[in-house]
Scaffold this active site. Structure first.
Site, mmCIF file in Angstrom:
data_model
loop_
_atom_site.group_PDB
_atom_site.id
_atom_site.type_symbol
_atom_site.label_atom_id
_atom_site.label_comp_id
_atom_site.label_asym_id
_atom_site.label_seq_id
_atom_site.Cartn_x
_atom_site.Cartn_y
_atom_site.Cartn_z
ATOM 1 N N GLU A 52 0.848 -1.187 0.000
ATOM 2 C CA GLU A 52 0.000 0.000 0.000
ATOM 3 C C GLU A 52 0.890 1.245 0.000
ATOM 4 O O GLU A 52 1.989 1.243 0.562
ATOM 5 C CB GLU A 52 -0.872 -0.024 1.259
ATOM 6 C CG GLU A 52 -1.858 1.114 1.396
ATOM 7 C CD GLU A 52 -2.607 1.054 2.718
ATOM 8 O OE1 GLU A 52 -3.753 1.512 2.753
ATOM 9 O OE2 GLU A 52 -2.045 0.560 3.725
ATOM 10 N N LYS A 127 -9.935 1.978 -1.988
ATOM 11 C CA LYS A 127 -10.111 1.421 -0.636
ATOM 12 C C LYS A 127 -11.455 1.822 -0.030
ATOM 13 O O LYS A 127 -11.776 3.014 0.077
ATOM 14 C CB LYS A 127 -8.962 1.891 0.250
ATOM 15 C CG LYS A 127 -8.915 1.253 1.630
ATOM 16 C CD LYS A 127 -7.683 1.769 2.376
ATOM 17 C CE LYS A 127 -7.522 1.119 3.728
ATOM 18 N NZ LYS A 127 -6.355 1.692 4.457
ATOM 19 N N CYS A 166 -4.942 -3.392 3.239
ATOM 20 C CA CYS A 166 -4.676 -2.986 4.619
ATOM 21 C C CYS A 166 -5.883 -3.173 5.545
ATOM 22 O O CYS A 166 -6.265 -4.291 5.850
ATOM 23 C CB CYS A 166 -4.144 -1.559 4.641
ATOM 24 S SG CYS A 166 -3.175 -1.178 6.127
#
Length: 281
Positions: A52, A127, A166
């Site tokens: 990321e 995300k 994540c």
């Protein structure tokens, strides 16, 4: 003279995990990423995964000031090298264009880009779950992606790789939605924040996502200040086959496609499900 590694014996799919240390210097980050892709090519990998925020990172928080468009230097370099080496590349970046925050200030978008071996962009995942936890407020700097966007699943060498990133790892629905879309492998680029119990959570959640989905997990953490590193590969049976420490490194593993499919035959829990995953409003 060192001999070149033998190519993977099919049905194995070779995956390189690039656990990089990333800073705010964009030009330096491009050089580090390109070096990782060259290492993957020398290892005869099919897929390379960067963490990321691989384009630029600040442990105090990433926002619009570190964003660049898909036609910017970082993704352009990935595309050129993917085509040159015949690699599928998955990498985290930050894009401009997010919705302004409640205070009216512009925000970026935490994104993961998948690049095909032709150099074309195979897809972009924005995300969904922003890291507003453990004292962090990612949503102050970044806008979330749409929860109902189509899952990003890309095929490489006969396996299908589903992408999340994540903090998404803490939400089993995200992983299950990718598996419902056909993913055999869950790819998790991350800059997993350091702190009490955080490394333990990272490992435990990666193993849990593998077991409950009978899917392999390739979790690639960023190394350096404020993050844990500790990239790992988990088989669909929950066995950890590779685990890195906190230092920057590039590691390569083979995923046995036949064995992965055999695990689902031995443990058909996905077919026993009684509930579906749907986005909330």
């Amino acid at each position: 003279m060192t001999s070149r590694p033998e190519p993977p014996v099919r049905p194995a799919v070779r995956v390189t995990l690039a656990q990089l240390s990333v800073g705010p210097d964009r030009e330096a980050n491009v050089l580090v990423a390109r070096d990782a892709l060259r290492t993957a090519a020398r290892a005869r990998a099919d897929v390379v995964v960067l963490p990321e925020y691989a384009s630029a990172f600040d442990p105090r928080g990433v926002g619009i000031e570190l964003a660049e468009p898909l036609d910017g230097p970082f993704v352009s370099a990935l595309r050129a090298d993917a085509a040159a080496h015949g690699l599928t590349v998955v990498a985290g970046t930050t894009l401009p264009g997010g919705e302004p925050g409640p205070d009216g200030r512009p925000r970026g978008v935490n994104a993961v880009v998948a690049v095909a071996p032709t150099g074309e962009i195979a897809g972009v995942y924005r995300k969904v779950h922003l890291y507003d936890a453990f004292g962090q407020r990612e949503s102050e700097r970044l806008a979330p992606g749409p929860a109902d966007a189509p899952p990003l699943v890309v095929e490489a060498a006969g396996l299908r790789f589903g992408v999340l990133t994540c903090y998404d790892l803490r939400f089993p629905e995200s992983a299950r939605r990718l598996v419902d879309a056909g993913a055999d492998v869950l790819v998790v680029p991350a800059a997993w924040a350091a702190g009490p119990l955080k490394a333990m959570h990272w490992r435990a959640l990666a193993v849990a996502r593998a077991i409950e989905n009978t899917a392999a997990v390739v979790a690639v953490g960023q190394a350096g200040k404020g993050v844990v590193g500790r990239s790992l590969v988990v088989g669909p049976d929950g066995v950890v086959g590779l685990e890195a420490d906190e230092e920057p490194q590039v590691r390569t593993v083979d995923l046995d496609a036949d064995e992965m499919h055999a695990v689902r035959e031995r443990n058909p829990s996905l077919t026993h499900r009684r509930y579906a995953v749907v986005p909330r409003d």
